[in-house]
Scaffold this active site. Structure first.
Site, short mmCIF file in Angstrom:
data_model
loop_
_atom_site.label_atom_id
_atom_site.label_comp_id
_atom_site.label_asym_id
_atom_site.label_seq_id
_atom_site.Cartn_x
_atom_site.Cartn_y
_atom_site.Cartn_z
N ARG A 63 1.26 -1.18 0.24
CA ARG A 63 -0.09 -0.15 0.03
C ARG A 63 0.75 1.16 0.75
O ARG A 63 2.15 1.43 0.45
CB ARG A 63 -1.16 0.15 1.54
N HIS A 70 1.83 7.21 11.09
CA HIS A 70 2.20 6.90 12.65
C HIS A 70 1.20 7.77 13.59
O HIS A 70 0.79 7.79 14.33
CB HIS A 70 3.63 7.99 12.94
N GLY A 164 8.97 1.32 3.22
CA GLY A 164 7.50 2.57 2.91
C GLY A 164 6.19 1.84 2.91
O GLY A 164 4.82 2.65 2.46
N SER A 167 5.45 -4.30 2.27
CA SER A 167 5.98 -5.31 1.65
C SER A 167 5.46 -6.60 2.95
O SER A 167 4.76 -8.03 2.70
CB SER A 167 7.32 -5.51 1.21
N ASP A 211 -1.82 -0.97 7.80
CA ASP A 211 -1.02 -2.23 5.98
C ASP A 211 -2.35 -3.56 5.72
O ASP A 211 -2.60 -3.43 4.67
CB ASP A 211 0.32 -2.56 6.46
N LYS A 255 12.30 -1.95 9.51
CA LYS A 255 11.78 -2.42 10.82
C LYS A 255 11.75 -3.07 12.13
O LYS A 255 11.56 -3.15 13.05
CB LYS A 255 10.17 -1.82 10.39
#
Ligand code: ADP
Ligand code: NG1
Ligand code: MG
Length: 479
Positions: A63, A70, A164, A167, A211, A255
């Site tokens: 997306r 955040h 970002g 995935s 997400d 991340k």
């Protein structure tokens, strides 16, 4: 035949279509186009690895978040759309009770474990952890008792990783969908979205569910306003005459490999608890800035004033936070902090909370402009996006010099631009008038990508592309 046990297909039979209309669609395999080509390569990988045909395929998209960064883990609404890039999973059952995983990309080594008994190692950011998360989510919350049937899975993804565009969640969602379909479960889209929002946390990052929600709930041609608790997705038409261009800064950021992301989640939690205590509320029961706002019955602008009244702009040491909460570092570790943030000694409570409340406000402004239209709509949307970028850069400190360069380079030709996703690298999204899209891409290519060693030899489309809202997750069967 499909090579699938009858029981799997019967629940998706057309006569059940109405009942299961809120389940992920089950489509026939495409026979032409890029998707067909990727499916063929994936099938070959699958057959080479497991000496059998795949029984079906699940897919889930990445997306691009247009605004609302955040804020999902603080309980506030976000505004993403699905991209066309996705994760494909080829699936077949086996009789060994094992979960065997492989990838068309040989740099991702195969992995096997007992499907009824495995752990997810948070300390090591392995690629297959996301698959284990999806499988674990269905085991824990799919409504079925063990033992679960063994599965062979092969993965093919074209969502740029660690950039970002989510995935990671596409991989979790596609795997969970594969696991649930293989077990004949007909879970609704929002159930799958909520299960996946929770189970991805097993990799260690405490995300807010945006997400996974858009990966299941996306519909072609529209962006979605996504609200949480309860989960709701509302289609919002984007104004005509402009498109969204995604540009990869080529600075990847994994991340799950560090505590940057969770550090922000914890700063927001501590800001929530300090403000709750000051308002005479039982602070230990508050986790999210959004829950605090609800309990206080205040507007977002009123919450912004409250941040200014409560906090100084400076960072707070852990000891000072403990004093404000009248607690000990031990209790703070237990009640408020995640394992990977207990070592952090400084928290920027003012700046983080200010970003969250102002960004949450911009999401609603963005939706209003989309709905009301008018001659200045595109400029207003662009301005909201640029304000959002500045806030993530200066208050939330989650940008990256390369992202800031791309955003600056955009100012002459785009209506607005901002980082998308968690940041610290990854992609930027810009709003660009349709008539200027080509010129804009040329401009970025000449002034950014042609000077980037990391872009050398890469097709332009893989790092710089216009994005049209795509559909959510579905299953492919061979009939
Ligand atoms: P993002 O979600 O922004 O893309 P994350 O850091 O959350 O970034 O997740 C990226 C991780 O997801 C990668 O490090 C890798 O482990 C996994 N991943 C993404 N795409 C694939 C893929 N096609 N094959 C295997 N693993 C993938
Ligand atoms: P990315 O960058 O795709 O990993 C993360 C979180 C989202 C959201 C955004 C920031 C996960 C799975 N995703 O996205 O929930 O908080 O950052 O808006 O944790
Ligand atoms: Mg991710």
């Amino acid at each position: 035949g499909t090579g699938m046990p009858e029981a799997f297909l019967s629940m998706w039979h057309p006569r059940n279509a109405v009942m299961s209309s809120k389940c992920p669609p089950v489509l026939h395999m495409p026979s032409m186009g890029e998707q067909a080509h990727r499916l063929a390569v994936l099938s070959e990988t699958f057959i080479a690895a497991f000496s059998q045909q795949p029984q079906f395929f699940s897919r889930a998209p990445g997306r691009v978040n247009l605004i609302g960064e955040h804020v999902d883990y603080c309980g506030f609404a976000v505004f993403p759309m699905a991209v066309e890039q996705d994760i494909l999973v080829a699936v077949a059952t086996n009789t060994t009770g094992m979960l065997n995983i492989c990838n068309v990309d040989p740099s991702h080594a195969p992995y096997s474990c007992d499907i009824n008994n495995f752990e997810i190692n948070k300390e090591r950011p392995s690629w297959y952890n996301y698959i284990l998360c999806g499988v674990r989510g269905i085991k824990d919350e799919g409504g079925m008792q063990s033992p679960f049937i063994g599965l062979n899975m092969a993965i093919s993804g074209n969502v740029p990783p660690s950039s970002g565009l989510s995935s990671s969640s596409a991989l979790v969602c596609a795997s969970a969908l594969g696991m649930s379909y293989a077990h004949g479960l007909s879970l609704a889209l929002d159930t799958l979205a909520e299960i996946c929002g929770r189970c991805e946390m097993h990799v260690g990052t405490q995300g807010g569910g945006m997400d996974q929600a858009i990966s299941f709930l996306a519909t072609k041609d529209t962006a979605k306003l996504i609200e949480f608790n309860p989960l709701r997705a509302t289609s919002v038409a984007l104004p005509h005459g402009a498109s969204f261009v995604v540009a990869n800064s080529l600075a990847p950021m994994n991340k799950a490999a560090n505590s940057y992301f969770n550090c922000r989640v914890m700063e927001c939690r501590l800001a929530t608890q300090v403000m709750a205590k000051r308002a005479g509320l039982p602070w230990r029961t508050f986790q999210k800035l959004g829950d605090l706002q609800q309990a206080l019955g205040k507007t977002l602008p009123q919450m912004i004033s409250m941040v200014e009244d409560t906090f100084e702009v400076r960072p707070y040491s852990k000891r000072q936070v403990c004093e404000l909460l009248n607690t000990t570092p031990e209790e703070l570790n237990q009640v408020s902090l995640s394992e990977n943030t207990r070592h952090i000694q400084e928290f920027k409570l003012h700046d983080r909370a200010l970003h969250v409340f102002s960004e949450a406000h911009r999401v609603w402004e963005f939706k209003k402009v989309c709905e009301e239209g008018g001659p200045y709509a595109l400029h207003q949307l662009g301005k909201l996006m640029s304000d959002s970028h500045r806030s993530t850069q200066l208050l939330y400190e989650c940008s990256h010099p390369k992202l800031d360069t791309l955003v600056e380079l955009s100012s002459s030709l785009a209506l607005g631009a901002r980082l998308t996703g968690a940041g610290w690298g990854g992609c930027m999204v810009a709003l660009v008038e349709e008539s200027k899209v080509e010129q804009y891409k040329e401009h970025l290519w000449k002034n950014f990508y042609s000077k980037e060693p990391a872009a050398e030899g890469r097709p332009r489309e893989s790092v710089l592309f216009s994005s049209h809202p795509g559909p959510g997750a579905y299953v492919f069967v061979k009939i």
